[in-house]
Design an enzyme around this catalytic site. Structure first.
Site, short mmCIF file in Angstrom:
data_model
loop_
_atom_site.label_atom_id
_atom_site.label_comp_id
_atom_site.label_asym_id
_atom_site.label_seq_id
_atom_site.Cartn_x
_atom_site.Cartn_y
_atom_site.Cartn_z
CB SER A 27 -2.46 -22.57 -23.20
OG SER A 27 -2.95 -23.82 -23.64
CB THR A 159 -19.75 9.71 9.13
OG1 THR A 159 -19.85 10.90 9.91
CG2 THR A 159 -20.76 8.69 9.65
CG HIS A 160 -17.87 12.82 6.43
ND1 HIS A 160 -18.17 13.07 5.12
CD2 HIS A 160 -19.06 12.76 7.07
CE1 HIS A 160 -19.48 13.17 4.96
NE2 HIS A 160 -20.04 12.98 6.14
CB SER A 281 11.90 -0.02 8.52
OG SER A 281 12.88 0.76 7.89
CE LYS A 287 7.39 2.71 9.78
NZ LYS A 287 7.48 3.59 8.63
CG ASN A 289 6.36 -0.71 8.18
OD1 ASN A 289 6.11 0.28 8.87
ND2 ASN A 289 7.50 -0.87 7.55
CD GLU A 294 1.56 -0.79 4.39
OE1 GLU A 294 1.95 0.25 3.88
OE2 GLU A 294 2.27 -1.49 5.13
CE LYS A 329 -7.61 -22.60 -20.63
NZ LYS A 329 -7.99 -21.59 -21.64
#
Ligand code: ARG
Length: 463
Positions: A27, A159-160, A281, A287, A289, A294, A329
């Site tokens: 270990s 909401t939703h 990108s 782009k 991002n 993410e 661990k």
């Protein structure tokens, strides 16, 4: 196996460990990060042994000085870790004897690696929790600053993921702060149960030496020695608890991430995430991002996976110590590293968020977000809520067909749905009127947001 790397159990064994087994059971590759707490624990143990007369004071002095030397060596990078010596504990102990001679062999009196490792992890994690909590407070402070700057910025509440009612951006940010503040509380609760000292439990049953566990506990900053030696060497509840808390923190960060991702999309354009926290990108030049958000969303899966790993390691284990526990661990360290890094990167990203309040306002104007306010208005004119709901439903349908918002209708038009509607209806149909009217503890009114920020700042001061 070289002479200096003999196993401590050589007396009982005739054959050397199989090479593959040595690799399989080691270990040290991942527990060497415990070196500092291991030395701290050993020093406390040696002083205690001297205080009760098991070691002479010159023996314990030699051990303490040797351990300090080893700490220095490790920190200078002048320590070669040996896989044959299996783990951090045996590596350091062997090096001690190498450095100070036979007296080093006395350190392990009245102790086992079982209580030693349990003590080390608690010390290590306690320190980790303190660092994490500090970083979380920094993140909370930066969110409080953002909420204060945007305390009256109007945005649509969802909401939703459908426009529901207008809210203030500060109020939304304060919802995040509430989540993180509960996490801080969970961390301190977990720390409380963690701060109990296993040392002295030895292998499983305690030791025949006249140890003073209160002495060691105090030296190491533990609140108390553990009550039961069997439990002390086998308990990993504190680790399960910590990864549970880490998982909840990551879930919160993943929810914040998701909103940042949505808000920064061209379709929403509510915020701009600073270039320093985005990547481009390799093929699409336009782009930008939201990678940090993410990745954080993704890393939440990793920490939750660690939680499953540890829960399954513990499931069904008989008392007391079993080697299974060595597997605790990696998931534990990985969770601590991951959640700490995520919180730190968020704390850096939040102060650099640019808020596009004009787009938020525009979005709040769409979706009939003040429809509930109109219904409440009618209720105040003594129309039962269910009837009011229906009246407003019809008004919304008409507004939708006409292609405009409720607030864009003329008074006459509105009156065609209920003769109770008067000129003052426009006060409630505005977004500003709508948010300001929710003026109670926990409501979205700008002055309530400021009050909530102040309460949270007070709370942070007293932590
Ligand atoms: N490396 C071991 C662990 O992490 C230390 C304890 C070993 N104890 C034993 N009886 N083999 O759990």
């Amino acid at each position: 196996m070289t002479a200096k790397e003999e196993k401590p159990w050589k007396g009982r064994f005739t054959a050397a460990t199989d090479q593959l087994v040595e690799e399989y059971t080691e270990s040290v590759s991942f527990d060497q990060r415990l070196y500092e707490v291991d030395i701290q624990g050993s020093k406390a143990h040696a002083s205690m042994l001297a205080s009760v007369g098991v070691l002479t004071s010159s023996e314990s002095d030699a051990i303490l000085a040797g351990l300090d030397q080893i700490l220095e060596d490790i920190e200078k990078g002048d320590f070669s870790w040996s896989q044959t010596l299996e783990d951090v504990h045996m590596n350091i102990e062997a090096r001690l004897t190498e450095r100070i001679g036979d007296v080093g062999k006395k350190l392990h009196t009245g102790r086992s690696r079982n209580d030693q490792v349990a003590t080390d992890i608690r010390l290590y994690l306690r320190h980790g929790i303190d660092g994490l909590s500090k970083n979380m407070r920094t993140l909370i402070e930066s969110l409080l600053d953002l909420a204060e700057r945007e305390y009256d910025t109007i945005m649509p509440g969802f909401t939703h993921l459908q426009v529901a009612q207008p809210i203030t951006f500060g109020h939304h940010i304060m919802a995040w702060v509430e989540m993180l503040n509960r996490d801080l509380d969970r961390l301190s609760d977990c720390r409380k149960r963690m701060n109990i000292m296993p040392l002295g439990a030895a292998a499983l049953a305690g030791t025949t030496f006249p140890i003073d566990r209160d002495y060691t506990a105090e030296k190491l900053g533990f609140d108390a020695p553990s009550e039961n030696s069997l439990d002390a060497v086998s308990d990993r509840d504190f680790a399960m608890e910590f990864i549970s808390v880490a998982s909840i923190i990551m879930i919160h960060l993943s929810r914040m991430s998701e909103e940042l991702i949505i808000w920064s999309s061209a379709q929403f354009a509510f915020i701009d995430i600073s270039d320093a926290y985005c990547t481009g990108s390799s093929i699409m030049p336009q782009k930008k991002n939201p990678d940090v958000a993410e990745l954080t969303r993704g890393k939440s899966g990793r920490v939750i996976g660690n939680l499953m790993t540890l829960l399954m390691i513990m499931k069904g284990q008989p008392l007391a110590y079993n080697r299974d526990n060595q597997e605790d661990k990696e998931p534990l360290f990985d969770s601590l590293d991951t959640v700490t890094a995520a919180i730190r990167v968020f704390a850096g990203m939040v102060p650099q968020l640019a808020v596009r309040s004009d787009n938020m306002l525009k979005a709040a104007r769409q979706g009939f977000s003040t429809a509930t306010d109109l219904a409440d208005y009618l209720v105040r004119k003594d129309i039962p809520f269910r009837d009011a709901h229906e009246i407003v439903g019809k008004a919304v349908q008409a507004a939708e067909q006409a292609g405009h918002d409720l607030a864009d209708m003329s008074l006459d038009e509105l009156k065609s749905f209920s003769d109770q509607i008067e000129e003052d209806v426009f006060d409630v149909l505005t977004l500003e009127g709508s948010v300001s009217a929710r003026d109670h503890i926990g409501g979205t009114a700008p002055n309530q947001v400021l009050a909530a920020i102040n309460r949270m700042r007070e709370l942070m001061k007293n932590l």
